[in-house]
Design an enzyme around this catalytic site. Structure first.
Site, PDB file in Angstrom:
ATOM      1  CG  HIS A   1      -2.237  -0.560   1.369  1.00  4.96           C
ATOM      2  ND1 HIS A   1      -1.831  -2.070   1.815  1.00  4.96           N
ATOM      3  CD2 HIS A   1      -3.133  -1.518   0.592  1.00  4.96           C
ATOM      4  CE1 HIS A   1      -2.743  -2.806   2.172  1.00  4.96           C
ATOM      5  NE2 HIS A   1      -3.815  -2.445   1.537  1.00  4.96           N
TER       6      HIS A   1
ATOM      7  CE  LYS B   1     -13.034  -6.148   2.107  1.00  5.06           C
ATOM      8  NZ  LYS B   1     -11.741  -5.544   1.324  1.00  5.06           N
TER       9      LYS B   1
ATOM     10  NE  ARG C   1      -2.499  -7.998  -4.259  1.00  5.44           N
ATOM     11  CZ  ARG C   1      -4.008  -8.245  -2.962  1.00  5.44           C
ATOM     12  NH1 ARG C   1      -3.386  -8.370  -1.913  1.00  5.44           N
ATOM     13  NH2 ARG C   1      -4.423  -8.620  -3.455  1.00  5.44           N
TER      14      ARG C   1
ATOM     15  CB  SER D   1      -4.144  -6.281   4.506  1.00  5.92           C
ATOM     16  OG  SER D   1      -4.038  -5.424   4.342  1.00  5.92           O
TER      17      SER D   1
END
Length: 162
Positions: free
Chosen positions: A17, A41, A90, A128
């Site tokens: 990040h 979440k 990514r 994460s």
């Protein structure tokens, strides 16, 4: 002034990040790192904690601020008069989802573009979720999160495992 928004959950912020945020800060006059609240979440850190972790990790970036938002991202982007949304990629799987979101966002707000930045090679595997999993087993996360927050992440996740 050209403003960009870098949205995410940042639970917690990683070096991946941070790479994207640093690079975006050089492309725009001002950037807002936006902690987006997603009710689906269940984060390890509260919204306020994530904001504080981001502030500490990005203290050296003068044209950056941190904010939070719960709702439709494009409403926030429009309210702030941002010209772009910056997203880190990514892998190809990231692109498929993010491309779909970019098309929807462009339809909702034609005046804002989505800019994709590929992460540095050393961060391509990093997320994460992976950081949280490693920390929960007592693994060393120093290579994965900014040094300013390593202890916070370790302490939080160790407490969760007790």
């Amino acid at each position: 002034m050209r403003l960009a928004v870098c949205p995410g959950s940042f639970d917690p912020i990683t070096k991946g990040h941070l790479d994207i945020i640093n690079r975006a800060s050089k492309l725009f006059d001002r950037i807002i790192v936006l902690v987006v609240v997603n009710v689906e979440k269940h984060p390890s850190f509260t919204t306020e904690e994530r904001v504080e972790l981001i502030r500490r990790a990005t203290a050296g970036i003068p044209n950056m601020e941190v904010d939070t938002f719960s709702g439709l991202l494009m409403d926030y982007v429009r309210d702030k008069n941002a010209v772009a949304i910056v997203k880190g990629l990514r892998a190809v799987t990231d692109f498929e989802y993010e491309f779909q979101m970019a098309l929807i966002n462009k339809k909702l707000n034609p005046s804002a573009d989505t800019l994709f930045l590929t992460t540095a090679a050393e961060n391509m595997y990093l997320s994460s979720s992976i950081v949280k999993q490693i920390a929960s087993f007592g693994g060393d996360i120093a290579d994965f999160v900014p040094e300013e927050i390593v202890e916070d992440v370790k302490c939080r996740l160790c407490r969760k495992e007790e």
